[in-house]
Design an enzyme around this catalytic site. Structure first.
Site, PDB file in Angstrom:
ATOM      1  CG  HIS A   1      73.957 -41.427   8.704  1.00 53.69           C
ATOM      2  ND1 HIS A   1      72.598 -41.225   8.599  1.00 53.69           N
ATOM      3  CD2 HIS A   1      74.113 -42.691   9.124  1.00 53.69           C
ATOM      4  CE1 HIS A   1      71.963 -42.316   8.977  1.00 53.69           C
ATOM      5  NE2 HIS A   1      72.867 -43.233   9.308  1.00 53.69           N
TER       6      HIS A   1
ATOM      7  CE  LYS B   1      69.122 -26.496   8.701  1.00 52.99           C
ATOM      8  NZ  LYS B   1      68.808 -27.743   8.066  1.00 52.99           N
ATOM      9  NE  ARG B   2      75.080 -29.821  17.278  1.00 44.93           N
ATOM     10  CZ  ARG B   2      75.707 -30.745  17.995  1.00 44.93           C
ATOM     11  NH1 ARG B   2      75.060 -31.827  18.397  1.00 44.93           N
ATOM     12  NH2 ARG B   2      76.976 -30.605  18.341  1.00 44.93           N
TER      13      ARG B   2
ATOM     14  CE  LYS C   1      73.900 -29.389  10.285  1.00 45.10           C
ATOM     15  NZ  LYS C   1      72.991 -30.331   9.604  1.00 45.10           N
TER      16      LYS C   1
ATOM     17  CB  THR D   1      65.448 -35.624   9.016  1.00 46.01           C
ATOM     18  OG1 THR D   1      66.348 -35.211  10.050  1.00 46.01           O
ATOM     19  CG2 THR D   1      65.968 -36.893   8.370  1.00 46.01           C
TER      20      THR D   1
ATOM     21  CE  LYS E   1      62.497 -34.651  12.110  1.00 42.98           C
ATOM     22  NZ  LYS E   1      63.709 -34.550  12.944  1.00 42.98           N
TER      23      LYS E   1
END
Ligand code: 26V
Length: 777
Positions: free
Chosen positions: A316, A504-505, A510, A612, A616
């Site tokens: 992952h 998100k985290r 990111k 992911t 969504k």
């Protein structure tokens, strides 16, 4: 009543699936979300129950509020595992989740003075109604001690002695399939307990109170708390104990059921598939070897064949810091017999590669399991399993060409891609009822069982009346989110502004920072000339930072400081607002995704394995602005380049910079005035309240040359953002784009993903029950 029905149906399931293949999904994390509504929806009784409760003057929504949302995962990986359980049940697969029942899940995030603080997640404080303790199915797990070898009738035999036993007690949570009452699966979470209370009492009676307490708490520590993945996770003894604990317990319980069914061990891989979610459960490989050799008396080669053919592995992440390694000395001490088996796997593997690649020292070195006195868990995973997959096509390509390049030369046949998916029944059907009703009205109800039918919505692409109804659904959802924000933070927001969301985290890769710099730039523009910025925007952030990850915590403080600054400037406030939503989790996701206009997916290309959240958002009609990373690439392929906004470096460009160098963030800083102004504002007193606290961010960009290419992508991001703003101002265009996103989101249902795992990896059939078929001739 609900519980009895579930138990009864589960008993039926067990009998009817006794002779089908059993799939065990081993995962250290299952982020299951709240379950009551999910159970009601999947059993098709939500409305019935709502009406029944109303007669008793109980509001179902109030009741749903009361349920705990167990935080038994960090983020994407744990949530994926939960989506997979749902899709396995839906597809009639005999699927079992195997994990840990952490007494405390991921911390609850509170924002104090703009900073994140952590509070324990006491999800069991009012008991948890959906779990069933099954003490009679407990398993003893053995740590430490010594291994004595003896030759018995010419054969080496291993005795594990003076070990410390720990009792693994399972708690089962039912997994109910949508519209398929005959397939109820199980999520089994293990809790660590002392083997017997007598042991403690013995020390206690001797007067050795400390010894009694520490024995007990040492054992219970194993399932006490989830590790909130931080930058220094490896080398932690307790973490290794957790990993072996749920692996040994899970395999012990699989062996019991294999025995009960009288299966030949040689046929084990035909009846059992064991899937390991990242490397955390990779000890399944040596533990299954141990069981087959030490307990069942098989020879090495036969045991190895059975093991490899039963186990499959998903990677992952390619982030090197996240690849697990264990120091040999620590490992040997805690798991002496397992260590011997790993050594032997490594020895045999090296011997084989030496024969094949005798002239290539490097390949032998790169692929060995034990290296520099550390056990490389990913290497063990690739060697000991029959399938290795990435989670989006770019990610799988990077695994083949870079991370596992040498293994790909050895066993190319093992490598495959399985692009992630999400449970569209949770994140669209249930989370967004207004839109879902509209969809059902338009194309009928069968999209709930076959998400790819959403594509039938495309005929409404030019239908102004339909698009208006979809836009109304969006307003409705935005209002709901606004009310939540009003209630929890007292901030009033404008429902007609564009909702631009990044949840998100918090992690440097990111690039929440890129989004912040964009907002700072817009702020500067509005201050100069309010008319220079088109429309008005609300920027919504959410996400947790690992408690030990100082940089990520500073990013949260920066978001909150900017939010406060903007909120204090009336001239700017009409155009821009920033909010940080506290404690982002599955339940809040269900509120936020349906309310978003824009989905921010802006990771440094190559770093986000899949993502992911992107899926969504998309299925709820948000438009993506993102880099060509992870599953964004597949989203682009699905919707076409006119229905999302792509910017920035490609993965190849990023990887080339990393291998060849040549990036100088300072050059960009000097060349781009707008950029320089924003970067300077981090430290020049622009944030009056902040002192020196954002210096680490400033330094990461200039002094340490901007590892994640934030400055490099800044100009391109702004350029593409302008195009997005102009698209939003064209209502017809925007609602049309939004519809295409919903219509094309079907392939990102986890039903599709699980069908592929079932067909290609687990070799079992994915077959949702179609009751309607029985009525047909
Ligand atoms: C963990 C750590 C821990 C050490 C510090 C750096 C770091 C970076 C990343 C991670 C994530 C570990 C695995 C993980 O959660 N991967 C996520 O899996 C999702 C489901 O496949 C996928 O959508 C996300 O892109 C991926 O980050």
């Amino acid at each position: 009543m609900l519980k009895e029905t579930i138990s009864f149906n589960r008993a039926l399931t067990k009998n009817s699936t006794l002779y089908t293949k059993q799939v065990y999904y081993f995962s250290m994390e299952f982020l299951i979300g709240k379950l009551l509504r999910y159970y009601l929806v999947n059993m098709g009784v939500e409305e019935l129950v709502r009406e029944g409760l109303a007669e008793l003057h109980i509001d179902l929504d109030d009741l749903l509020e009361q349920e705990a949302d167990p935080g038994l995962g960090n983020g994407g990986l744990g949530r994926l595992a939960a989506c997979f359980l749902d899709s396995m049940a839906f597809g009639g697969i005999a699927g079992h989740g195997n994990g840990i029942r952490y007494r405390y899940g991921l911390f609850e995030q509170k924002i104090r003075n703009g900073f994140q603080t952590e509070v324990a997640d006491n999800w069991l404080k009012n008991d948890y109604p959906w779990e069933i303790r099954r003490a009679e199915k407990s398993i003893v797990v053995k740590f430490k001690g010594h291994v004595r070898t003896e030759v018995v009738k010419g054969k080496l035999v291993f005795y594990h002695e003076q070990y410390e036993p720990v009792l693994a007690v399972p708690y089962d949570i039912p997994v109910i399939s949508y519209d398929n009452p005959l397939n109820i699966n199980n999520l089994r979470l293990w809790s660590a307990e002392p083997l017997s209370n007598e042991l403690d009492l013995a020390s206690f009676n001797r007067g050795d109170f400390d010894q009694a307490v520490s024995l007990r708490s040492g054992v219970e520590a194993i399932s006490y708390i989830l590790y909130p993945d931080d930058s220094s996770r490896s080398g932690k003894e307790l973490r290794l104990k957790q990993e072996y604990f749920f692996v040994a317990a899970g395999l012990g319980s699989i062996m019991k059921s294999v025995k009960k069914r009288n299966l030949f061990l040689a046929e084990f891989p035909r009846w059992v598939s064991i899937h390991i979610n990242d490397t955390h459960p990779v000890l399944c490989i040596p533990e299954l070897m141990r069981i087959l050799i030490d307990e069942e008396g098989l020879g090495w080669d036969q045991a190895w064949n059975i093991t490899v053919n039963s186990i499959s592995f998903t990677n992952h992440t390619i982030m090197p810091e996240a690849l697990e390694k264990w120091p040999v000395t620590l490992f040997k001490n805690i798991l002496p017999r397992i260590f011997m088996i790993i050594e032997e796997i490594d020895r045999r593997f090296k011997e084989r590669s030496a024969r094949r690649f005798f002239d290539d020292r490097k390949i032998i070195q790169n692929t060995q399991i034990i290296k520099d006195n550390h056990i490389q868990m990913a290497n063990l995973a690739v060697i000991g399993s029959s399938s290795v997959n990435g989670v989006a096509s770019l990610h799988t390509k990077i695994l083949k060409q870079q991370v596992f390049k040498d293994y790909y030369r050895m066993f190319s046949y093992k490598f495959n891609n399985k692009t992630n998916g999400v449970n569209h029944r949770r994140f669209l059907l249930t989370a967004n009822p207004v839109l879902s009703d509209l969809i059902t009205e338009a194309i009928g109800p069968t999209w709930k069982k076959n998400a790819e039918e959403l594509e039938n919505l495309l005929i409404y692409q030019e239908d102004a009346a339909f698009l208006e109804k979809a836009a109304k659904a969006k307003y409705h959802n935005k209002m709901q989110l606004l009310q939540y924000i009003k209630k929890t933070q007292g901030i009033e927001l404008d429902c007609f502004s564009m909702f631009d969301v990044q949840v998100k985290r918090i992690h440097a890769y990111k690039r929440q920072l890129l989004n912040i710099l964009k907002i700072m730039h817009l702020f500067n523009q509005v201050q100069e000339d309010p008319n220079s910025v088109l429309g008005s925007q609300t920027f919504i952030f959410g996400g947790k930072a690992a408690p030990g990850y100082h940089y990520a915590k500073t990013i949260i403080k920066l978001i909150n400081t900017l939010a406060e600054k903007i909120h204090k400037e009336p001239r700017v406030r009409d155009k821009l607002e920033v909010v940080f939503i506290e404690n982002f989790n599955v339940s809040l996701g269900e509120l936020i995704y349906p309310a978003a206009d824009v989905s921010e997916q802006i990771s440094t290309a190559s770093k986000e394995a899949s993502g992911t959240g992107n899926m969504k958002f998309m299925m709820n009609g948000a438009i993506t602005i993102g880099t060509l990373d992870g599953a964004n690439i597949e989203i682009k392929e699905a919707v076409g380049e006119n229905n999302l906004f792509i910017f920035g470096l490609s993965a190849d460009e990023v990887l080339r910079y990393s291998s060849e160098g040549g990036y100088k963030s300072l050059d960009l800083y000097y060349d781009n005035q707008d950029l320089r102004r924003c970067v300077d504002q981090l430290v020049n007193g622009f944030f009056a309240t902040a002192g020196e606290e954002f210096k680490v961010i400033f330094d990461s960009l200039l002094l340490y040359n901007d590892d994640y290419f934030v400055l490099r992508d800044f100009a391109d991001y702004l350029e593409v953002y302008k195009q997005l703003q102009s698209a939003y101002s064209d209502r017809k265009r925007w609602t049309g784009m939004s519809l295409v996103n919903i219509a094309k989101s079907g392939v990102f249902s986890s039903d599709r993903t699980i069908r592929e795992y079932a067909d290609q990896i687990w070799k079992t059939s994915f077959r949702p029950i179609d009751f309607n078929l029985q009525d047909k001739p």
